[in-house]
Design a protein around this motif. Structure first.
Motif, short mmCIF file in Angstrom:
data_model
loop_
_atom_site.label_atom_id
_atom_site.label_comp_id
_atom_site.label_asym_id
_atom_site.label_seq_id
_atom_site.Cartn_x
_atom_site.Cartn_y
_atom_site.Cartn_z
N ILE A 275 -3.52 5.66 0.23
CA ILE A 275 -4.88 5.27 0.61
C ILE A 275 -5.81 6.43 0.30
O ILE A 275 -5.59 7.55 0.75
N GLU B 201 -1.42 0.66 -4.88
CA GLU B 201 0.00 0.34 -5.01
C GLU B 201 0.46 1.00 -6.30
O GLU B 201 -0.01 0.65 -7.39
N PHE C 194 -7.12 1.11 -1.40
CA PHE C 194 -5.68 0.90 -1.27
C PHE C 194 -5.08 1.01 -2.67
O PHE C 194 -5.59 0.42 -3.61
N VAL D 267 0.86 -1.19 0.00
CA VAL D 267 0.00 0.00 0.00
C VAL D 267 0.90 1.24 0.00
O VAL D 267 1.61 1.49 0.95
#
Length: 71
Positions: free
Chosen positions: A28, A43, A41, A25
């Motif tokens: 957020i 990435e 989340f 992560v």
């Protein structure tokens, strides 16, 4: 590894989602799509981009956590 509420995850944590997929992560998004109980989340690395919306009350497995810095 520990199980935690999605709302308690912080950027830098590596989590395993209910689908079994693991992600780092990096960001957020709170109040995702205008819903108070939905977060996303994200990435975002050189290797891949992935996003997963979850309820703040969902449980995720934290595979590794960010070590808090001394203040």
């Amino acid at each position: 590894m520990t199980t935690t509420r999605a709302a308690d995850v912080v950027p830098g944590d590596r989590v395993r989602l209910a689908s079994g997929r693991e992600m780092d992560v990096t960001r957020i998004e709170r109040n995702f799509l205008g819903y108070d109980n939905l977060i996303c989340f994200v990435e975002d690395t050189h290797e891949r981009w992935f996003a997963q919306a979850v309820s703040v009350t969902d449980e995720v497995v934290t595979v590794s956590q960010v070590v808090p810095r001394d203040r």
